[in-house]
Design a protein around this motif. Structure first.
Motif, mmCIF file in Angstrom:
data_model
loop_
_atom_site.group_PDB
_atom_site.id
_atom_site.type_symbol
_atom_site.label_atom_id
_atom_site.label_comp_id
_atom_site.label_asym_id
_atom_site.label_seq_id
_atom_site.Cartn_x
_atom_site.Cartn_y
_atom_site.Cartn_z
ATOM 1 N N THR A 91 0.829 -1.208 0.000
ATOM 2 C CA THR A 91 0.000 0.000 0.000
ATOM 3 C C THR A 91 0.864 1.259 0.000
ATOM 4 N N THR A 150 -2.090 -2.982 -10.860
ATOM 5 C CA THR A 150 -1.782 -1.687 -10.253
ATOM 6 C C THR A 150 -2.448 -0.502 -10.948
ATOM 7 N N ILE A 153 -5.467 1.053 -9.217
ATOM 8 C CA ILE A 153 -5.079 1.693 -7.955
ATOM 9 C C ILE A 153 -4.446 3.053 -8.224
ATOM 10 N N GLU A 226 -7.496 -0.732 -3.848
ATOM 11 C CA GLU A 226 -7.234 -2.117 -3.442
ATOM 12 C C GLU A 226 -8.505 -2.877 -3.108
ATOM 13 N N SER A 229 -9.055 -4.638 -6.358
ATOM 14 C CA SER A 229 -7.849 -5.121 -7.006
ATOM 15 C C SER A 229 -7.430 -6.453 -6.393
ATOM 16 N N ARG A 231 -4.276 -6.883 -5.705
ATOM 17 C CA ARG A 231 -3.057 -6.573 -4.965
ATOM 18 C C ARG A 231 -3.333 -6.718 -3.479
ATOM 19 N N TYR A 236 -7.153 -4.491 0.582
ATOM 20 C CA TYR A 236 -7.553 -5.875 0.295
ATOM 21 C C TYR A 236 -7.691 -6.670 1.597
#
Length: 286
Positions: A91, A150, A153, A226, A229, A231, A236
């Motif tokens: 992050t 990415t 984001i 996130e 995503s 990631r 997340y």
């Protein structure tokens, strides 16, 4: 003329005569850390933690499922540190990359708008409209358009950050002190000479205001991105832990986001202090 314009830049971008002594009095960019500078933030943290404990444990005003006590959050962080610490790194990287992209683009857009009144009138309403769109609603659309990874984001961070940077840059470039602008005109300085030696140095304090407003927004944008995503950053992890009922661990991730934001904001403030040492010497102190 070059020497005179250089003197103009010195007046706008550097301390006047005797400002070095003033900078020494206020401490300058390398002033030693005073106990109060460390003690007051720690005192604020203690007060916040005490209030958190009071509303969750002492008075029981909030159900632990919504806001766990501080001790439960700390224990959850220790148990899940193997997941949360790498997520913090992911992050942080996304936040910094998106912020830098926003800073470069925002300053360039601000310069373009400040240089042409027609461009400002043409595109300023569109920038306001883009800024007004609820960004969380764009998350699924960004995934559909750009796929996992990415890009969604970084785009989310950019959308949240660029407007205050553009606004502060335009404000700084269009509010050059009248005496400096008149001096540049009287010396027949070209647009580029006036911009490089007078207008942009004088606008830097305003530009940094926009950057400091945008920095926390960059962290928010990274977390929102996130959410949509693959990631495994802190955003997340918040969704994952909250989905299985481990709210204490989700709150530990939220606390890490806050700590990350404070750290990045402090770094940016240090960069401002080092890049603009004359500001504290030539402005009134609180």
């Amino acid at each position: 003329m070059e020497d005179a314009v250089t003197e103009t830049r010195t007046r706008s971008a550097g301390p006047p005569a005797g400002a070095a002594d003033s900078a020494a009095k206020v401490g300058g960019p390398w002033r030693p850390t005073q106990p109060v500078n460390v003690g007051l933030p720690l005192l604020g943290l203690v007060i916040a933690m005490a209030f958190w404990w009071l509303v969750t444990t002492g008075l029981g005003l909030v159900h632990p499922a919504a806001l766990p006590p501080p001790l439960a959050v700390a224990e959850s962080f220790v148990d899940a540190r193997g997941v949360l610490i790498p997520a913090l790194g992911i992050t942080t990287v996304m936040t910094v990359q998106g912020f830098l992209l926003s800073a470069v683009a925002g300053v360039l857009i601000g310069i373009a708008l400040a240089a042409s009144r027609h461009l400002e009138r043409m595109f300023a309403p569109l920038l306001v409209a883009v800024n007004a769109v609820p960004k969380i609603a764009l998350g699924p659309l960004l995934v559909v358009s750009f796929g996992w990874g990415t890009k969604p984001i970084l785009i989310m961070v950019f959308l949240l950050c660029f407007f205050p940077i553009v606004l502060s840059t335009v404000t700084g470039l269009t509010t050059t002190p009248a005496d400096l602008a008149e001096l540049a005109r009287s010396l027949h300085a070209s647009w580029w000479q006036s911009f490089r030696k007078v207008r942009f140095p004088a606008a830097l304090p305003q530009v940094f205001v926009g950057l400091k407003v945008a920095m926390p927004l960059a962290a928010i944008g990274a977390v929102i991105g996130e959410f949509y995503s693959d990631r495994p950053g802190l955003g997340y992890q918040i969704l994952q832990y909250n989905g299985v009922g481990e709210t204490a661990t989700a709150w530990a991730a939220i606390v890490l986001i806050a700590v990350m934001s404070i750290g990045l904001y402090s770094v940016l403030s240090l960069v401002e202090r080092l890049a603009l040492p004359w500001v504290r010497a030539t402005t009134s102190a609180r």
